[in-house]
Write a protein that holds these residues in place. Structure first.
Motif, mmCIF file in Angstrom:
data_model
loop_
_atom_site.group_PDB
_atom_site.id
_atom_site.type_symbol
_atom_site.label_atom_id
_atom_site.label_comp_id
_atom_site.label_asym_id
_atom_site.label_seq_id
_atom_site.Cartn_x
_atom_site.Cartn_y
_atom_site.Cartn_z
ATOM 1 N N PRO A 279 0.814 -1.218 0.000
ATOM 2 C CA PRO A 279 0.000 0.000 0.000
ATOM 3 C C PRO A 279 0.853 1.277 0.000
ATOM 4 O O PRO A 279 0.440 2.296 -0.512
ATOM 5 C CB PRO A 279 -0.834 -0.119 1.271
ATOM 6 C CG PRO A 279 -0.021 -1.011 2.170
ATOM 7 C CD PRO A 279 0.763 -1.928 1.271
ATOM 8 N N ASN A 280 2.058 1.222 0.609
ATOM 9 C CA ASN A 280 3.052 2.291 0.499
ATOM 10 C C ASN A 280 4.386 1.721 0.990
ATOM 11 O O ASN A 280 4.439 0.627 1.553
ATOM 12 C CB ASN A 280 2.640 3.559 1.284
ATOM 13 C CG ASN A 280 2.437 3.302 2.760
ATOM 14 O OD1 ASN A 280 3.326 2.817 3.460
ATOM 15 N ND2 ASN A 280 1.241 3.609 3.261
ATOM 16 N N ARG A 281 5.452 2.453 0.749
ATOM 17 C CA ARG A 281 6.790 1.956 1.093
ATOM 18 C C ARG A 281 6.943 1.688 2.592
ATOM 19 O O ARG A 281 7.559 0.699 2.992
ATOM 20 C CB ARG A 281 7.859 2.963 0.650
ATOM 21 C CG ARG A 281 7.974 3.127 -0.837
ATOM 22 C CD ARG A 281 8.963 4.225 -1.172
ATOM 23 N NE ARG A 281 9.073 4.452 -2.602
ATOM 24 C CZ ARG A 281 9.831 5.391 -3.133
ATOM 25 N NH1 ARG A 281 10.561 6.192 -2.362
ATOM 26 N NH2 ARG A 281 9.879 5.538 -4.444
ATOM 27 N N LEU A 282 6.395 2.576 3.419
ATOM 28 C CA LEU A 282 6.550 2.405 4.871
ATOM 29 C C LEU A 282 5.848 1.139 5.350
ATOM 30 O O LEU A 282 6.397 0.386 6.157
ATOM 31 C CB LEU A 282 6.033 3.631 5.628
ATOM 32 C CG LEU A 282 6.183 3.571 7.152
ATOM 33 C CD1 LEU A 282 7.646 3.406 7.564
ATOM 34 C CD2 LEU A 282 5.591 4.829 7.799
ATOM 35 N N GLU A 283 4.652 0.891 4.865
ATOM 36 C CA GLU A 283 3.932 -0.325 5.272
ATOM 37 C C GLU A 283 4.691 -1.570 4.820
ATOM 38 O O GLU A 283 4.802 -2.544 5.569
ATOM 39 C CB GLU A 283 2.510 -0.324 4.707
ATOM 40 C CG GLU A 283 1.649 -1.444 5.216
ATOM 41 C CD GLU A 283 1.455 -1.462 6.726
ATOM 42 O OE1 GLU A 283 1.343 -2.579 7.286
ATOM 43 O OE2 GLU A 283 1.429 -0.394 7.367
ATOM 44 N N ALA A 284 5.249 -1.532 3.615
ATOM 45 C CA ALA A 284 6.057 -2.659 3.132
ATOM 46 C C ALA A 284 7.295 -2.837 4.016
ATOM 47 O O ALA A 284 7.694 -3.963 4.324
ATOM 48 C CB ALA A 284 6.453 -2.438 1.674
ATOM 49 N N ALA A 285 7.893 -1.729 4.436
ATOM 50 C CA ALA A 285 9.067 -1.792 5.317
ATOM 51 C C ALA A 285 8.698 -2.406 6.664
ATOM 52 O O ALA A 285 9.430 -3.244 7.198
ATOM 53 C CB ALA A 285 9.655 -0.388 5.511
#
Length: 192
Positions: free
Chosen positions: A31-37
């Motif tokens: 959903p966004n880079r931070l959530e993937a991180a």
């Protein structure tokens, strides 16, 4: 190092540094880079704790500054809660601050434990000292530095990451989707 073999030491002290700069909210990775991180960090935590090797994990959030979110512990529940609490904190991204905080966190690790820093970021480091100063700090503490780079950015500082990873015996892996981030997080956790 595999999940079944011990690293060079009696155990492992691992710090996961998660980029909390504004660019981590980009949605090129859903959903966004931070959530993937954050999801990747949880995969790493679950993979290393309970692997049969005594392991302590700490969590750092970094942007233009850096701050420890969770000191070294083996509590998966507390670590997951810490990771999930990370929010975007600023615009700049300063890798040296994350390395510095990991350096101080490792001072609390038991004698004989190997030290490893995994940086999860989009690789757009735009503030702080250059790679030479960061390398000195990483090498002087004996930490291995690995990178999981999430996103499709044209601003990735590959040379800086590759140089730091090579000097410390680490590596750099890239992910352009959530699925790839999770798969690569597991691989980097077990040392593939």
């Amino acid at each position: 190092m595999s999940a079944k073999t011990s690293p060079k030491g009696l155990g492992l002290a691992l710090v996961i540094a998660i980029d909390s700069s504004a660019s981590m909210m980009l949605k090129d990775v859903k959903p966004n880079r931070l959530e993937a991180a954050k999801r990747s960090a949880i995969v790493i935590i679950r993979s290393v704790i309970g692997s049969g090797i005594p392991t302590l994990v700490g969590v750092i959030s970094f942007y233009g500054n850096s701050f420890p979110v969770m000191d070294l512990t083996d509590s998966v529940e507390e670590l997951e809660e810490a990771v999930n609490s990370i929010k975007v904190s600023g615009k700049a991204t300063n890798l040296s601050m994350a390395v510095k905080d990991a350096f101080y966190m490792f001072k609390d690790s038991p004698p004989g434990y190997s030290r490893r820093l995994i940086v999860i970021s989009d690789g757009d480091f735009n503030e702080g000292p250059g790679p030479d100063e960061v390398q000195f700090l990483a090498k002087s503490s004996g930490m291995r530095v690995d990178f999981l780079v999430i996103g499709n950015s044209q601003h990735v500082k590959s040379d800086q990451m590759v140089k730091l990873a090579n000097v410390t015996g680490g590596k750099v892996v890239y992910a352009r989707s959530l699925e790839e981030a999770i798969k690569n997080a597991y691989k980097i956790a077990i040392g593939e």
